[in-house]
Design a protein around this motif. Structure first.
Motif, short mmCIF file in Angstrom:
data_model
loop_
_atom_site.label_atom_id
_atom_site.label_comp_id
_atom_site.label_asym_id
_atom_site.label_seq_id
_atom_site.Cartn_x
_atom_site.Cartn_y
_atom_site.Cartn_z
N LEU A 190 4.83 11.07 -14.23
CA LEU A 190 4.98 12.19 -13.27
C LEU A 190 3.47 12.13 -12.61
N ILE A 191 2.66 12.33 -13.29
CA ILE A 191 1.28 12.28 -12.55
C ILE A 191 0.86 11.15 -11.90
N SER A 192 1.24 9.99 -12.41
CA SER A 192 1.00 8.79 -11.67
C SER A 192 1.86 8.76 -10.54
N ALA A 193 2.97 8.91 -10.50
CA ALA A 193 3.92 8.88 -9.27
C ALA A 193 3.26 9.87 -8.20
N ALA A 194 3.19 11.13 -8.55
CA ALA A 194 2.62 12.13 -7.69
C ALA A 194 1.34 11.57 -6.80
N LEU A 195 0.36 10.89 -7.84
CA LEU A 195 -0.90 10.60 -7.26
C LEU A 195 -0.53 9.48 -6.22
N LEU A 196 -0.09 8.40 -6.75
CA LEU A 196 0.28 7.11 -6.16
C LEU A 196 0.85 7.11 -4.96
N ARG A 197 1.82 8.18 -5.04
CA ARG A 197 2.59 8.22 -3.39
C ARG A 197 1.68 8.29 -2.33
N ASN A 198 0.47 8.74 -2.52
CA ASN A 198 -0.26 9.13 -1.37
C ASN A 198 -1.20 7.52 -1.28
N PRO A 199 -0.75 6.99 -0.26
CA PRO A 199 -1.44 5.79 0.05
C PRO A 199 -3.11 5.85 0.26
N ARG A 200 -3.57 7.10 0.63
CA ARG A 200 -4.87 7.16 0.48
C ARG A 200 -5.66 7.33 -0.73
N PHE A 201 -5.10 7.55 -1.82
CA PHE A 201 -5.47 7.75 -3.31
C PHE A 201 -5.81 6.19 -3.98
N LEU A 202 -6.88 6.08 -4.13
CA LEU A 202 -7.10 4.85 -4.57
C LEU A 202 -6.70 3.72 -3.84
N PRO A 203 -6.99 3.68 -2.44
CA PRO A 203 -6.50 2.48 -1.80
C PRO A 203 -6.88 1.24 -2.18
N ALA A 204 -6.06 0.16 -1.96
CA ALA A 204 -6.28 -1.27 -2.24
C ALA A 204 -7.63 -1.75 -1.53
N ARG A 205 -8.17 -2.36 -2.15
CA ARG A 205 -9.46 -2.85 -1.57
C ARG A 205 -9.23 -4.13 -0.88
N GLY A 206 -9.75 -4.38 0.46
CA GLY A 206 -9.77 -5.27 1.48
C GLY A 206 -9.53 -6.83 1.04
N GLY A 263 0.79 -1.33 -0.15
CA GLY A 263 0.06 -0.08 0.16
C GLY A 263 0.99 1.29 -0.05
N VAL A 264 2.05 1.14 -0.12
CA VAL A 264 2.91 2.18 0.12
C VAL A 264 4.22 2.26 -1.16
N ILE A 265 4.08 3.30 -1.69
CA ILE A 265 5.23 3.63 -2.86
C ILE A 265 5.86 4.91 -2.90
N ARG A 266 7.14 5.02 -2.78
CA ARG A 266 7.78 6.40 -2.80
C ARG A 266 7.69 7.09 -4.26
N PHE A 267 7.57 8.30 -4.37
CA PHE A 267 7.67 9.24 -5.63
C PHE A 267 8.78 8.47 -6.79
N TRP A 268 10.29 8.60 -6.14
CA TRP A 268 11.20 8.53 -7.33
C TRP A 268 11.11 7.00 -7.80
N PRO A 269 10.94 5.95 -7.00
CA PRO A 269 10.84 4.69 -7.54
C PRO A 269 9.40 4.53 -8.54
N ALA A 270 8.44 5.14 -8.05
CA ALA A 270 7.34 4.90 -8.89
C ALA A 270 7.52 5.81 -10.30
N PHE A 271 8.18 6.83 -10.07
CA PHE A 271 8.68 7.58 -11.50
C PHE A 271 9.36 6.91 -12.10
N GLY A 272 10.54 6.45 -11.62
CA GLY A 272 11.24 5.51 -12.53
C GLY A 272 10.74 4.17 -13.09
N MET A 273 9.63 3.70 -12.55
CA MET A 273 9.30 2.52 -12.88
C MET A 273 8.28 3.23 -14.26
N GLY A 274 7.59 4.14 -14.03
CA GLY A 274 6.90 4.85 -15.07
C GLY A 274 7.83 5.17 -16.47
N LEU A 275 8.87 5.64 -16.09
CA LEU A 275 9.76 5.97 -17.16
C LEU A 275 10.28 4.80 -17.91
#
Length: 177
Positions: A161-177, A65-77
């Motif tokens: 950039l947009i995906s990493a910025a949004l998804l670094r917040n664990p409250r944005f579209l959290p995983a369902r139970g 449920g957690v990802i940091r911005f830079w790893p997410a951005f790197g994966m997107g690139l």
């Protein structure tokens, strides 16, 4: 993570590459210019939504449920890079199969638009010279391949950039139970 990059990059590349190939071969490179660009960039955005899905999956499934911005951005690139390579290969295959001379066709279209807009003879002469120079450059694969890659990769950077910025917040579209 490498497997995820290649899987989602491949999916994105196929989503953008197959329509590019089919449209280029089917229309022999003569779609109306504004429609061709609109269809192309819309397809790129749809295809590169795989970046968002991959980052979200990594965050929710593998990251707890957690990802940091830079790893997410790197994966997107990285996904965008794979998709961009497939896009370039699709364009090259379409040019080879259809036999079109894209640079010459594009040059004629641009000159016709300027002529219809009432450009002066001097402007048309300068534009004709510029389009001939472009056609010469475009014939060189060392010019054409990076130029084609540069059509899709900035879109991938923006989506990453947009995906990493949004998804670094664990409250944005959290995983369902």
């Amino acid at each position: 993570m490498l497997r995820t990059i290649f899987v989602f990059g491949g999916i994105a590349g196929l989503i953008v590459g197959v329509p590019l190939f089919l449209m280029t071969v089917g229309l022999k490179g003569h779609p109306p210019m504004p429609w061709g660009m609109a269809i192309g960039y819309t397809t790129m955005l749809i295809a590169l939504s795989a970046v968002f899905v991959a980052i979200k999956r990594r965050r929710d499934v593998e990251g707890g449920g957690v990802i940091r911005f830079w790893p997410a951005f790197g994966m997107g690139l990285a996904i965008s890079l794979v998709a961009g390579v497939i896009y370039v290969l699709s364009w090259e295959a379409a040019l080879a199969v259809s036999g079109i001379d894209f640079a010459a066709d594009y040059g004629r279209e641009v000159i016709a638009q300027k002529r219809a807009a009432g450009a002066s003879a001097a402007e048309l002469a300068r534009l004709t010279k510029d389009m001939a120079a472009f056609a010469t450059q475009y014939a060189d694969p060392l010019y054409r391949l990076p130029m084609t890659f540069a059509e899709i990769f900035p879109v991938g950077v923006l989506v990453s950039l947009i995906s990493a910025a949004l998804l670094r917040n664990p409250r944005f579209l959290p995983a369902r139970g």
